[in-house]
Design a protein around this motif. Sequence first.
Motif, PDB file in Angstrom:
ATOM      1  N   THR A 265       0.796  -1.229   0.000  1.00  0.00           N
ATOM      2  CA  THR A 265       0.000   0.000   0.000  1.00  0.00           C
ATOM      3  C   THR A 265       0.829   1.279   0.000  1.00  0.00           C
ATOM      4  O   THR A 265       0.276   2.364  -0.128  1.00  0.00           O
ATOM      5  CB  THR A 265      -0.935   0.049   1.233  1.00  0.00           C
ATOM      6  N   SER A 266       2.164   1.149   0.151  1.00  0.00           N
ATOM      7  CA  SER A 266       2.972   2.358   0.266  1.00  0.00           C
ATOM      8  C   SER A 266       4.438   2.065  -0.064  1.00  0.00           C
ATOM      9  O   SER A 266       4.862   0.904  -0.074  1.00  0.00           O
ATOM     10  CB  SER A 266       2.900   2.894   1.703  1.00  0.00           C
ATOM     11  N   PRO A 267       5.220   3.125  -0.296  1.00  0.00           N
ATOM     12  CA  PRO A 267       6.658   2.929  -0.485  1.00  0.00           C
ATOM     13  C   PRO A 267       7.313   2.270   0.739  1.00  0.00           C
ATOM     14  O   PRO A 267       8.270   1.503   0.607  1.00  0.00           O
ATOM     15  CB  PRO A 267       7.185   4.352  -0.688  1.00  0.00           C
ATOM     16  N   GLU A 268       6.763   2.539   1.908  1.00  0.00           N
ATOM     17  CA  GLU A 268       7.303   1.912   3.129  1.00  0.00           C
ATOM     18  C   GLU A 268       7.109   0.397   3.097  1.00  0.00           C
ATOM     19  O   GLU A 268       7.982  -0.348   3.558  1.00  0.00           O
ATOM     20  CB  GLU A 268       6.636   2.505   4.378  1.00  0.00           C
ATOM     21  N   ASP A 269       5.980  -0.060   2.565  1.00  0.00           N
ATOM     22  CA  ASP A 269       5.760  -1.506   2.420  1.00  0.00           C
ATOM     23  C   ASP A 269       6.800  -2.110   1.490  1.00  0.00           C
ATOM     24  O   ASP A 269       7.355  -3.175   1.763  1.00  0.00           O
ATOM     25  CB  ASP A 269       4.358  -1.793   1.860  1.00  0.00           C
TER      26      ASP A 269
END
Length: 104
Positions: A46-50
């Motif tokens: 869901t995100s760049p962090e994922d």
Amino acid sequence: GVTASVDVLLAVVNPDTVSTVTAGRIVKLGGELGIRNIFAVGNKVTSPEDREFISERVEAPVVGYIPYSQEVGVRQRKGESVCAEDLKRETIAVLQSLEEIIDE
């Protein structure tokens, strides 16, 4: 043995600790079995962090990331099929990348 006919081992990894630990075990086992082509695919991202979480913790090349899709989950729970037209561009790109790897 059975692994002689295995072209690619693909670990599907969610962005959570349990999944990355499991992927690590799969990658290690694949190596011990002599499988040369071992890859990972990030799932439910869901995100760049994922993406970063997965890539930093999995010791196999990550060939792509499949975004989380609420619609896919809803359709699966209803027993409805999910076809290529339902998938996001990123998912299709990952599938095409995998197809290229397998065809090599």
